[in-house]
Design an enzyme around this catalytic site. Structure first.
Site, PDB file in Angstrom:
ATOM      1  N   THR A 112      -1.564   2.841  -8.252  1.00  0.00           N
ATOM      2  CA  THR A 112      -2.622   3.567  -8.952  1.00  0.00           C
ATOM      3  C   THR A 112      -2.032   4.583  -9.925  1.00  0.00           C
ATOM      4  O   THR A 112      -2.493   4.716 -11.067  1.00  0.00           O
ATOM      5  CB  THR A 112      -3.550   4.265  -7.948  1.00  0.00           C
ATOM      6  OG1 THR A 112      -4.196   3.275  -7.142  1.00  0.00           O
ATOM      7  CG2 THR A 112      -4.607   5.083  -8.666  1.00  0.00           C
TER       8      THR A 112
ATOM      9  N   SER B 152      -5.728   6.191  -1.762  1.00  0.00           N
ATOM     10  CA  SER B 152      -5.647   4.737  -1.799  1.00  0.00           C
ATOM     11  C   SER B 152      -6.857   4.131  -2.513  1.00  0.00           C
ATOM     12  O   SER B 152      -8.001   4.468  -2.214  1.00  0.00           O
ATOM     13  CB  SER B 152      -5.571   4.187  -0.369  1.00  0.00           C
ATOM     14  OG  SER B 152      -5.537   2.778  -0.361  1.00  0.00           O
ATOM     15  N   SER B 153      -6.597   3.237  -3.454  1.00  0.00           N
ATOM     16  CA  SER B 153      -7.693   2.530  -4.129  1.00  0.00           C
ATOM     17  C   SER B 153      -8.315   1.548  -3.149  1.00  0.00           C
ATOM     18  O   SER B 153      -7.633   0.679  -2.617  1.00  0.00           O
ATOM     19  CB  SER B 153      -7.168   1.764  -5.352  1.00  0.00           C
ATOM     20  OG  SER B 153      -6.641   2.638  -6.307  1.00  0.00           O
TER      21      SER B 153
ATOM     22  N   GLU C 110      -1.205  -4.630   3.125  1.00  0.00           N
ATOM     23  CA  GLU C 110      -1.220  -3.621   4.187  1.00  0.00           C
ATOM     24  C   GLU C 110      -0.853  -4.224   5.539  1.00  0.00           C
ATOM     25  O   GLU C 110      -1.424  -5.240   5.955  1.00  0.00           O
ATOM     26  CB  GLU C 110      -2.601  -2.953   4.288  1.00  0.00           C
ATOM     27  CG  GLU C 110      -2.956  -2.109   3.074  1.00  0.00           C
ATOM     28  CD  GLU C 110      -4.229  -1.290   3.239  1.00  0.00           C
ATOM     29  OE1 GLU C 110      -4.456  -0.399   2.405  1.00  0.00           O
ATOM     30  OE2 GLU C 110      -4.986  -1.546   4.186  1.00  0.00           O
TER      31      GLU C 110
ATOM     32  N   SER D 255       0.832  -1.198   0.000  1.00  0.00           N
ATOM     33  CA  SER D 255       0.000   0.000   0.000  1.00  0.00           C
ATOM     34  C   SER D 255       0.872   1.255   0.000  1.00  0.00           C
ATOM     35  O   SER D 255       1.816   1.370   0.776  1.00  0.00           O
ATOM     36  CB  SER D 255      -0.899  -0.002   1.244  1.00  0.00           C
ATOM     37  OG  SER D 255      -1.698   1.160   1.287  1.00  0.00           O
ATOM     38  N   GLY D 256       0.556   2.192  -0.901  1.00  0.00           N
ATOM     39  CA  GLY D 256       1.310   3.438  -0.976  1.00  0.00           C
ATOM     40  C   GLY D 256       2.515   3.386  -1.887  1.00  0.00           C
ATOM     41  O   GLY D 256       3.249   4.364  -2.008  1.00  0.00           O
TER      42      GLY D 256
ATOM     43  N   ASN E 266      -1.685   6.402   2.631  1.00  0.00           N
ATOM     44  CA  ASN E 266      -1.824   6.860   1.261  1.00  0.00           C
ATOM     45  C   ASN E 266      -3.008   7.811   1.161  1.00  0.00           C
ATOM     46  O   ASN E 266      -4.114   7.477   1.578  1.00  0.00           O
ATOM     47  CB  ASN E 266      -2.024   5.634   0.353  1.00  0.00           C
ATOM     48  CG  ASN E 266      -2.062   5.972  -1.116  1.00  0.00           C
ATOM     49  OD1 ASN E 266      -2.062   7.136  -1.507  1.00  0.00           O
ATOM     50  ND2 ASN E 266      -2.116   4.946  -1.947  1.00  0.00           N
TER      51      ASN E 266
ATOM     52  N   GLY F 162      -2.866  -3.006  -2.450  1.00  0.00           N
ATOM     53  CA  GLY F 162      -1.530  -3.379  -2.006  1.00  0.00           C
ATOM     54  C   GLY F 162      -1.580  -4.024  -0.629  1.00  0.00           C
ATOM     55  O   GLY F 162      -2.489  -3.776   0.161  1.00  0.00           O
TER      56      GLY F 162
END
Length: 466
Positions: A33, A83-84, A328, A28-29, A80, A326
Protein backbone atom coordinates in the site's frame (compact mmCIF):
# COMPACT_ATOMS: atom_id res chain seq x y z
CA UNK A 1 14.09 2.56 -5.37
CA UNK A 2 10.32 2.55 -5.83
CA UNK A 3 10.58 5.71 -7.98
CA UNK A 4 12.62 3.81 -10.60
CA UNK A 5 9.79 1.61 -11.94
CA UNK A 6 7.41 4.57 -11.64
CA UNK A 7 9.77 6.71 -13.76
CA UNK A 8 10.28 3.90 -16.28
CA UNK A 9 6.53 3.34 -16.65
CA UNK A 10 5.76 7.04 -17.07
CA UNK A 11 8.57 7.76 -19.56
CA UNK A 12 7.78 4.63 -21.59
CA UNK A 13 4.12 5.65 -21.75
CA UNK A 14 5.05 9.08 -23.12
CA UNK A 15 7.86 8.08 -25.49
CA UNK A 16 6.20 4.99 -26.97
CA UNK A 17 2.61 6.16 -26.51
CA UNK A 18 1.64 2.88 -24.91
CA UNK A 19 -0.36 2.51 -21.70
CA UNK A 20 1.51 1.04 -18.71
CA UNK A 21 0.62 -0.83 -15.52
CA UNK A 22 2.47 -1.36 -12.23
CA UNK A 23 1.47 -4.54 -10.38
CA UNK A 24 2.47 -4.60 -6.71
CA UNK A 25 2.52 -7.98 -5.03
CA UNK A 26 3.95 -9.47 -1.84
CA UNK A 27 2.92 -10.98 1.46
CA UNK A 28 0.78 -9.12 3.99
CA UNK A 29 2.71 -6.30 5.66
CA UNK A 30 5.41 -6.13 2.96
CA UNK A 31 4.58 -2.49 2.15
CA UNK A 32 2.42 -2.77 -0.97
CA UNK A 33 0.00 0.00 0.00
CA UNK A 34 2.83 2.41 0.85
CA UNK A 35 4.61 1.53 -2.39
CA UNK A 36 1.40 2.22 -4.28
CA UNK A 37 1.08 5.65 -2.69
CA UNK A 38 4.72 6.49 -3.43
CA UNK A 39 4.23 5.60 -7.10
CA UNK A 40 1.13 7.79 -7.24
CA UNK A 41 2.96 10.68 -5.55
CA UNK A 42 5.85 10.39 -8.00
CA UNK A 43 3.61 10.31 -11.06
CA UNK A 44 1.69 13.34 -9.76
CA UNK A 45 4.99 15.20 -9.25
CA UNK A 46 6.60 14.54 -12.64
CA UNK A 47 3.52 14.79 -14.86
CA UNK A 48 2.89 18.13 -16.53
CA UNK A 49 0.19 20.71 -15.87
CA UNK A 50 0.79 23.47 -18.38
CA UNK A 51 -0.09 25.89 -15.58
CA UNK A 52 -3.70 24.71 -15.61
CA UNK A 53 -5.44 24.70 -12.22
CA UNK A 54 -7.91 22.09 -13.41
CA UNK A 55 -5.10 19.60 -14.00
CA UNK A 56 -3.69 20.33 -10.54
CA UNK A 57 -7.15 19.54 -9.17
CA UNK A 58 -7.07 16.16 -10.92
CA UNK A 59 -3.78 15.37 -9.20
CA UNK A 60 -5.12 16.46 -5.83
CA UNK A 61 -8.27 14.34 -6.16
CA UNK A 62 -6.18 11.40 -7.28
CA UNK A 63 -3.93 11.64 -4.21
CA UNK A 64 -6.64 12.59 -1.70
CA UNK A 65 -8.71 9.57 -2.68
CA UNK A 66 -6.18 7.47 -0.74
CA UNK A 67 -7.08 8.60 2.80
CA UNK A 68 -10.80 8.33 1.96
CA UNK A 69 -10.57 4.77 0.66
CA UNK A 70 -8.15 3.76 3.41
CA UNK A 71 -10.52 4.97 6.13
CA UNK A 72 -13.34 2.83 4.79
CA UNK A 73 -11.28 -0.02 3.34
CA UNK A 74 -8.23 -0.52 5.59
CA UNK A 75 -7.92 -1.98 9.08
CA UNK A 76 -5.41 -3.09 11.68
CA UNK A 77 -4.61 -6.79 11.41
CA UNK A 78 -2.25 -8.96 13.43
CA UNK A 79 0.53 -8.24 10.95
CA UNK A 80 -0.15 -4.76 9.65
CA UNK A 81 -1.57 -1.63 11.27
CA UNK A 82 -2.89 -0.31 7.96
CA UNK A 83 -3.79 -3.40 5.98
CA UNK A 84 -5.79 -2.96 2.78
CA UNK A 85 -8.91 -5.10 3.11
CA UNK A 86 -9.85 -4.62 -0.53
CA UNK A 87 -8.06 -4.71 -3.86
CA UNK A 88 -7.81 -1.50 -5.84
CA UNK A 89 -6.69 -0.49 -9.29
CA UNK A 90 -5.87 3.19 -9.78
CA UNK A 91 -5.79 4.33 -13.38
CA UNK A 92 -4.73 7.83 -14.36
CA UNK A 93 -5.49 9.04 -17.90
CA UNK A 94 -3.00 11.24 -19.78
CA UNK A 95 -2.82 13.13 -23.05
CA UNK A 96 0.22 12.61 -25.29
CA UNK A 97 2.02 15.48 -23.51
CA UNK A 98 1.88 13.63 -20.19
CA UNK A 99 -0.79 15.80 -18.60
CA UNK A 100 -3.29 13.94 -16.36
CA UNK A 101 -6.82 14.60 -17.61
CA UNK A 102 -8.81 12.19 -15.46
CA UNK A 103 -8.78 8.72 -14.06
CA UNK A 104 -10.66 5.87 -12.50
CA UNK A 105 -10.53 3.75 -9.35
CA UNK A 106 -11.76 0.15 -9.41
CA UNK A 107 -12.24 -1.83 -6.20
CA UNK A 108 -12.38 -5.59 -5.77
CA UNK A 109 -13.42 -7.96 -2.98
CA UNK A 110 -14.07 -5.52 -0.16
CA UNK A 111 -13.81 -7.57 3.04
CA UNK A 112 -17.31 -6.80 4.25
CA UNK A 113 -17.31 -9.74 6.67
CA UNK A 114 -14.94 -7.68 8.86
CA UNK A 115 -17.78 -5.23 9.52
CA UNK A 116 -19.66 -7.73 11.68
CA UNK A 117 -16.79 -9.89 12.97
CA UNK A 118 -13.23 -8.53 13.07
CA UNK A 119 -10.57 -11.02 14.12
CA UNK A 120 -9.40 -11.27 17.70
CA UNK A 121 -6.67 -8.69 18.34
CA UNK A 122 -7.53 -6.83 15.14
CA UNK A 123 -9.72 -3.81 14.44
CA UNK A 124 -12.69 -3.14 12.26
CA UNK A 125 -12.33 -0.58 9.47
CA UNK A 126 -10.56 2.64 10.52
CA UNK A 127 -13.58 4.89 9.98
CA UNK A 128 -15.48 3.37 12.92
CA UNK A 129 -12.78 4.37 15.40
CA UNK A 130 -12.17 7.73 13.73
CA UNK A 131 -15.84 8.56 14.04
CA UNK A 132 -15.85 7.57 17.72
CA UNK A 133 -13.09 10.18 18.25
CA UNK A 134 -14.79 12.86 16.15
CA UNK A 135 -15.73 16.21 17.74
CA UNK A 136 -18.25 15.91 20.57
CA UNK A 137 -21.04 17.57 18.59
CA UNK A 138 -20.70 14.96 15.83
CA UNK A 139 -20.70 12.05 18.29
CA UNK A 140 -23.72 13.36 20.17
CA UNK A 141 -25.70 13.78 16.97
CA UNK A 142 -24.89 10.19 15.97
CA UNK A 143 -25.59 8.83 19.48
CA UNK A 144 -22.08 7.40 19.76
CA UNK A 145 -20.19 6.42 22.89
CA UNK A 146 -17.07 4.33 23.56
CA UNK A 147 -15.99 1.50 21.20
CA UNK A 148 -16.49 -1.20 23.84
CA UNK A 149 -20.21 -0.41 23.90
CA UNK A 150 -20.68 -1.67 20.33
CA UNK A 151 -20.90 -5.40 19.61
CA UNK A 152 -19.30 -5.14 16.17
CA UNK A 153 -16.18 -3.57 17.73
CA UNK A 154 -15.77 -5.22 21.12
CA UNK A 155 -15.57 -8.76 19.69
CA UNK A 156 -11.93 -8.19 18.74
CA UNK A 157 -10.89 -6.62 22.06
CA UNK A 158 -8.67 -4.14 20.18
CA UNK A 159 -9.57 -0.47 19.93
CA UNK A 160 -6.31 1.45 19.50
CA UNK A 161 -3.27 1.34 17.22
CA UNK A 162 0.22 2.33 18.36
CA UNK A 163 1.31 5.76 17.10
CA UNK A 164 -2.07 6.41 15.46
CA UNK A 165 -4.30 9.25 16.65
CA UNK A 166 -7.84 8.49 15.47
CA UNK A 167 -8.95 12.04 16.25
CA UNK A 168 -6.35 13.47 13.88
CA UNK A 169 -7.07 10.77 11.31
CA UNK A 170 -10.75 11.75 11.35
CA UNK A 171 -9.78 15.30 10.35
CA UNK A 172 -7.55 13.97 7.55
CA UNK A 173 -10.39 11.77 6.24
CA UNK A 174 -12.92 14.58 6.49
CA UNK A 175 -10.67 17.03 4.60
CA UNK A 176 -9.92 14.41 1.93
CA UNK A 177 -13.64 13.82 1.43
CA UNK A 178 -14.03 17.55 0.82
CA UNK A 179 -11.23 17.43 -1.75
CA UNK A 180 -12.90 14.70 -3.78
CA UNK A 181 -16.11 16.72 -3.95
CA UNK A 182 -18.21 15.30 -1.10
CA UNK A 183 -20.22 18.16 0.36
CA UNK A 184 -21.21 18.83 3.98
CA UNK A 185 -24.67 17.22 3.82
CA UNK A 186 -23.42 14.11 2.05
CA UNK A 187 -20.58 13.71 4.55
CA UNK A 188 -23.11 13.92 7.37
CA UNK A 189 -25.20 11.24 5.67
CA UNK A 190 -22.14 9.03 5.23
CA UNK A 191 -21.21 9.32 8.90
CA UNK A 192 -24.83 8.57 9.75
CA UNK A 193 -24.66 5.26 7.86
CA UNK A 194 -21.41 4.31 9.62
CA UNK A 195 -22.95 5.05 13.02
CA UNK A 196 -26.15 3.23 12.08
CA UNK A 197 -24.18 0.06 11.33
CA UNK A 198 -22.69 0.20 14.84
CA UNK A 199 -26.14 0.57 16.42
CA UNK A 200 -27.51 -2.24 14.27
CA UNK A 201 -24.89 -4.60 15.67
CA UNK A 202 -26.28 -4.04 19.17
CA UNK A 203 -29.69 -5.44 18.22
CA UNK A 204 -29.98 -8.85 19.90
CA UNK A 205 -32.69 -11.53 19.70
CA UNK A 206 -34.41 -13.96 22.07
CA UNK A 207 -36.46 -17.09 21.21
CA UNK A 208 -40.22 -16.78 20.72
CA UNK A 209 -42.64 -19.53 19.82
CA UNK A 210 -44.86 -18.51 16.91
CA UNK A 211 -47.61 -21.08 16.36
CA UNK A 212 -45.70 -24.29 15.63
CA UNK A 213 -42.51 -22.57 14.52
CA UNK A 214 -39.43 -21.41 16.42
CA UNK A 215 -39.24 -17.66 15.93
CA UNK A 216 -37.56 -14.75 17.63
CA UNK A 217 -38.11 -11.26 18.90
CA UNK A 218 -35.87 -8.31 19.64
CA UNK A 219 -34.66 -8.29 23.23
CA UNK A 220 -36.14 -5.52 25.31
CA UNK A 221 -32.72 -4.17 26.35
CA UNK A 222 -31.66 -3.75 22.71
CA UNK A 223 -34.77 -1.98 21.42
CA UNK A 224 -33.00 1.33 21.96
CA UNK A 225 -30.30 0.18 19.52
CA UNK A 226 -32.98 -0.53 16.92
CA UNK A 227 -34.48 2.89 17.59
CA UNK A 228 -31.10 4.57 17.08
CA UNK A 229 -30.48 2.63 13.87
CA UNK A 230 -33.87 3.51 12.40
CA UNK A 231 -33.65 7.11 13.56
CA UNK A 232 -30.31 7.71 11.82
CA UNK A 233 -31.56 6.22 8.54
CA UNK A 234 -35.16 7.45 8.81
CA UNK A 235 -36.58 3.93 8.74
CA UNK A 236 -39.71 2.42 10.29
CA UNK A 237 -38.87 0.49 13.48
CA UNK A 238 -41.67 -2.04 13.13
CA UNK A 239 -40.81 -2.68 9.51
CA UNK A 240 -37.13 -3.30 10.28
CA UNK A 241 -37.98 -5.51 13.26
CA UNK A 242 -40.25 -7.56 11.01
CA UNK A 243 -37.56 -7.77 8.30
CA UNK A 244 -35.05 -9.10 10.83
CA UNK A 245 -37.27 -11.67 12.54
CA UNK A 246 -39.18 -13.01 9.53
CA UNK A 247 -38.38 -14.04 5.97
CA UNK A 248 -40.62 -13.85 2.94
CA UNK A 249 -41.08 -17.15 1.14
CA UNK A 250 -42.71 -17.26 -2.28
CA UNK A 251 -44.25 -20.40 -3.74
CA UNK A 252 -45.99 -21.17 -6.99
CA UNK A 253 -49.62 -22.17 -6.42
CA UNK A 254 -51.77 -24.12 -8.92
CA UNK A 255 -52.61 -21.98 -11.91
CA UNK A 256 -49.31 -20.09 -11.75
CA UNK A 257 -50.34 -17.81 -8.90
CA UNK A 258 -47.46 -16.74 -6.65
CA UNK A 259 -48.21 -16.93 -2.94
CA UNK A 260 -46.08 -15.18 -0.34
CA UNK A 261 -45.60 -16.44 3.22
CA UNK A 262 -43.94 -14.87 6.23
CA UNK A 263 -41.59 -17.43 7.80
CA UNK A 264 -40.43 -16.83 11.41
CA UNK A 265 -36.66 -16.80 11.98
CA UNK A 266 -35.04 -18.21 15.08
CA UNK A 267 -32.43 -16.09 16.95
CA UNK A 268 -29.53 -17.54 14.94
CA UNK A 269 -31.25 -16.79 11.64
CA UNK A 270 -32.33 -13.32 12.78
CA UNK A 271 -28.75 -12.47 13.79
CA UNK A 272 -27.64 -13.62 10.35
CA UNK A 273 -30.14 -11.27 8.71
CA UNK A 274 -28.96 -8.42 10.95
CA UNK A 275 -25.33 -9.03 9.95
CA UNK A 276 -26.23 -9.32 6.27
CA UNK A 277 -27.92 -5.93 6.50
CA UNK A 278 -24.90 -4.39 8.23
CA UNK A 279 -22.49 -5.78 5.64
CA UNK A 280 -24.67 -4.64 2.75
CA UNK A 281 -24.97 -1.10 4.11
CA UNK A 282 -21.23 -0.69 4.56
CA UNK A 283 -20.35 -2.31 1.24
CA UNK A 284 -22.74 -0.06 -0.68
CA UNK A 285 -21.42 2.96 1.20
CA UNK A 286 -17.89 2.04 0.11
CA UNK A 287 -19.06 1.64 -3.50
CA UNK A 288 -20.66 5.09 -3.27
CA UNK A 289 -17.35 6.62 -2.16
CA UNK A 290 -15.52 4.98 -5.07
CA UNK A 291 -18.20 6.30 -7.43
CA UNK A 292 -17.80 9.79 -5.96
CA UNK A 293 -14.03 9.70 -6.56
CA UNK A 294 -14.57 8.49 -10.13
CA UNK A 295 -17.09 11.27 -10.77
CA UNK A 296 -14.47 13.83 -9.73
CA UNK A 297 -11.92 12.18 -12.06
CA UNK A 298 -14.30 11.74 -15.01
CA UNK A 299 -12.45 12.59 -18.24
CA UNK A 300 -15.36 14.45 -19.84
CA UNK A 301 -15.99 16.46 -16.70
CA UNK A 302 -12.32 17.42 -16.39
CA UNK A 303 -12.09 18.38 -20.09
CA UNK A 304 -15.06 20.70 -19.71
CA UNK A 305 -13.59 22.23 -16.56
CA UNK A 306 -10.19 23.00 -18.10
CA UNK A 307 -11.72 24.18 -21.37
CA UNK A 308 -10.25 21.56 -23.71
CA UNK A 309 -11.81 19.45 -26.43
CA UNK A 310 -13.29 16.25 -25.05
CA UNK A 311 -11.34 13.10 -25.77
CA UNK A 312 -12.63 9.58 -25.25
CA UNK A 313 -11.02 7.86 -22.26
CA UNK A 314 -10.31 4.87 -24.51
CA UNK A 315 -8.21 7.05 -26.81
CA UNK A 316 -6.00 8.39 -24.00
CA UNK A 317 -2.84 6.94 -22.50
CA UNK A 318 -3.16 5.38 -19.08
CA UNK A 319 -0.88 4.42 -16.23
CA UNK A 320 -2.40 1.99 -13.75
CA UNK A 321 -1.31 0.84 -10.30
CA UNK A 322 -2.69 -2.42 -8.92
CA UNK A 323 -2.57 -2.83 -5.13
CA UNK A 324 -4.03 -6.16 -4.09
CA UNK A 325 -4.19 -8.19 -0.88
CA UNK A 326 -0.94 -9.84 0.20
CA UNK A 327 -0.72 -13.58 0.83
CA UNK A 328 -1.54 -14.27 4.51
CA UNK A 329 -0.41 -17.12 6.73
CA UNK A 330 -1.23 -16.56 10.41
CA UNK A 331 -1.25 -18.84 13.44
CA UNK A 332 -5.01 -19.05 12.94
CA UNK A 333 -6.34 -18.64 9.39
CA UNK A 334 -10.05 -18.23 8.66
CA UNK A 335 -12.49 -17.38 5.91
CA UNK A 336 -10.89 -13.98 5.25
CA UNK A 337 -7.43 -15.50 4.75
CA UNK A 338 -8.87 -18.06 2.32
CA UNK A 339 -10.44 -15.28 0.21
CA UNK A 340 -7.21 -13.25 0.27
CA UNK A 341 -5.02 -16.22 -0.62
CA UNK A 342 -7.44 -17.20 -3.38
CA UNK A 343 -6.97 -13.74 -4.92
CA UNK A 344 -3.22 -14.24 -4.77
CA UNK A 345 -3.59 -17.65 -6.43
CA UNK A 346 -5.44 -15.94 -9.30
CA UNK A 347 -2.77 -13.24 -9.53
CA UNK A 348 -0.07 -15.92 -9.60
CA UNK A 349 -2.02 -17.66 -12.36
CA UNK A 350 -1.97 -14.40 -14.32
CA UNK A 351 1.78 -14.06 -13.82
CA UNK A 352 2.30 -17.60 -15.07
CA UNK A 353 0.11 -17.18 -18.14
CA UNK A 354 1.67 -13.81 -19.13
CA UNK A 355 5.28 -14.72 -18.49
CA UNK A 356 6.55 -18.29 -18.27
CA UNK A 357 3.77 -20.08 -20.12
CA UNK A 358 3.22 -17.48 -22.85
CA UNK A 359 6.93 -16.97 -23.52
CA UNK A 360 7.74 -20.67 -23.68
CA UNK A 361 4.73 -21.37 -25.89
CA UNK A 362 5.96 -18.66 -28.27
CA UNK A 363 9.49 -20.12 -28.35
CA UNK A 364 8.06 -23.53 -29.13
CA UNK A 365 5.81 -22.23 -31.91
CA UNK A 366 8.77 -20.44 -33.52
CA UNK A 367 11.07 -23.45 -33.17
CA UNK A 368 13.59 -21.63 -30.98
CA UNK A 369 15.91 -23.91 -29.02
CA UNK A 370 15.86 -23.18 -25.31
CA UNK A 371 16.04 -24.94 -21.98
CA UNK A 372 12.48 -25.28 -20.61
CA UNK A 373 11.92 -23.58 -17.25
CA UNK A 374 9.88 -25.82 -14.94
CA UNK A 375 7.04 -24.13 -13.07
CA UNK A 376 3.96 -25.10 -11.11
CA UNK A 377 0.71 -24.30 -12.91
CA UNK A 378 -1.63 -23.49 -10.05
CA UNK A 379 -4.81 -23.75 -12.14
CA UNK A 380 -5.62 -26.98 -10.28
CA UNK A 381 -5.72 -25.04 -6.98
CA UNK A 382 -7.84 -22.23 -8.43
CA UNK A 383 -10.32 -24.76 -9.83
CA UNK A 384 -10.55 -26.52 -6.48
CA UNK A 385 -11.52 -23.22 -4.82
CA UNK A 386 -13.73 -21.58 -7.45
CA UNK A 387 -14.89 -24.45 -9.68
CA UNK A 388 -18.47 -24.85 -10.87
CA UNK A 389 -18.39 -28.39 -12.27
CA UNK A 390 -17.38 -30.14 -10.13
CA UNK A 391 -18.33 -27.67 -7.37
CA UNK A 392 -15.38 -25.88 -5.80
CA UNK A 393 -14.85 -25.01 -2.15
CA UNK A 394 -16.84 -21.77 -2.33
CA UNK A 395 -19.86 -23.54 -3.85
CA UNK A 396 -19.67 -26.26 -1.22
CA UNK A 397 -19.71 -23.53 1.44
CA UNK A 398 -22.70 -21.78 -0.16
CA UNK A 399 -24.60 -25.07 -0.39
CA UNK A 400 -23.86 -25.91 3.25
CA UNK A 401 -25.08 -22.48 4.40
CA UNK A 402 -28.32 -22.89 2.45
CA UNK A 403 -29.10 -26.39 3.71
CA UNK A 404 -28.07 -25.75 7.35
CA UNK A 405 -29.16 -22.11 7.68
CA UNK A 406 -31.13 -22.70 10.88
CA UNK A 407 -28.30 -24.48 12.69
CA UNK A 408 -25.87 -22.92 15.13
CA UNK A 409 -22.39 -21.74 14.14
CA UNK A 410 -20.53 -24.85 15.37
CA UNK A 411 -22.86 -27.31 13.63
CA UNK A 412 -22.69 -25.27 10.42
CA UNK A 413 -18.88 -25.24 10.41
CA UNK A 414 -18.62 -28.97 11.09
CA UNK A 415 -21.15 -29.69 8.34
CA UNK A 416 -19.04 -27.62 5.95
CA UNK A 417 -15.88 -29.51 6.92
CA UNK A 418 -17.62 -32.86 6.44
CA UNK A 419 -18.82 -31.80 2.98
CA UNK A 420 -15.30 -30.68 2.06
CA UNK A 421 -13.99 -34.09 3.05
CA UNK A 422 -16.53 -35.78 0.80
CA UNK A 423 -15.74 -33.50 -2.15
CA UNK A 424 -11.96 -33.18 -1.92
CA UNK A 425 -10.83 -36.08 0.27
CA UNK A 426 -8.66 -37.48 -2.53
CA UNK A 427 -7.51 -34.13 -3.96
CA UNK A 428 -3.73 -33.80 -3.97
CA UNK A 429 -3.84 -30.17 -2.81
CA UNK A 430 -6.32 -30.66 0.03
CA UNK A 431 -6.09 -32.34 3.41
CA UNK A 432 -8.69 -32.46 6.18
CA UNK A 433 -7.52 -31.79 9.74
CA UNK A 434 -9.72 -33.30 12.43
CA UNK A 435 -7.66 -33.41 15.60
CA UNK A 436 -7.42 -30.48 18.00
CA UNK A 437 -8.73 -27.51 16.05
CA UNK A 438 -10.94 -28.79 13.16
CA UNK A 439 -9.95 -27.46 9.78
CA UNK A 440 -8.30 -28.22 6.47
CA UNK A 441 -5.02 -27.64 4.64
CA UNK A 442 -4.68 -26.22 1.12
CA UNK A 443 -1.39 -26.55 -0.74
CA UNK A 444 -1.08 -23.04 -2.20
CA UNK A 445 1.65 -21.96 -4.60
CA UNK A 446 3.25 -20.04 -1.71
CA UNK A 447 3.07 -22.95 0.73
CA UNK A 448 0.69 -25.04 2.79
CA UNK A 449 -1.88 -23.08 4.80
CA UNK A 450 -4.00 -24.60 7.58
CA UNK A 451 -7.46 -23.04 7.83
CA UNK A 452 -9.49 -23.17 11.03
CA UNK A 453 -13.04 -23.98 9.96
CA UNK A 454 -14.53 -22.04 12.89
CA UNK A 455 -16.54 -19.07 11.67
CA UNK A 456 -16.60 -20.00 7.98
CA UNK A 457 -20.37 -20.41 7.90
CA UNK A 458 -21.15 -17.17 9.72
CA UNK A 459 -18.66 -15.18 7.61
CA UNK A 460 -20.23 -16.50 4.40
CA UNK A 461 -23.86 -15.89 5.36
CA UNK A 462 -25.43 -13.12 3.32
CA UNK A 463 -29.16 -13.67 3.61
CA UNK A 464 -30.31 -10.24 2.47
CA UNK A 465 -33.64 -10.46 0.66
CA UNK A 466 -36.62 -8.24 -0.06
Amino acid sequence: HIFAPAEAAFRTMISEEESQCCIISGESGAGKTEASKQIQNYIASVSGTGGNEGIETVKKVFLDSNPVLEAFGNAKTLRNNNSSRFGKYFELKFDRFGRPLGGKVSNFLHEKSRVVKPGRGERNFHIFYQLLKAPKAVRQKLLLSSPDSFFYLKQSGCYDVDNVNDREEFDVTNDAMKSVGIGDKRREAIYGVVAAVLHLGNVQFSPKQIDDAEGSEIKSDSKSALKNFCGLLDLDEKGIARALTTRKLQTMAPGGKIETYSVPQNPVQAAGRRDAMGKALFERLFDLLVARVNAALDVKRVAKKIGEAQTSAEDMLSLGVLDIYGFEIFDTNGFEQLCINYVNEKLQQLFISLTLKAEQDEYESEGIAWTPIPYFNNKIVCDMIEGAKPPGLFRVLDDTCKTMHSRGETALDRGFLDNLGKSFGSHQHFRKVGSGRPGFVIKHYAGDVTYDVKGFGEANKDVLDK
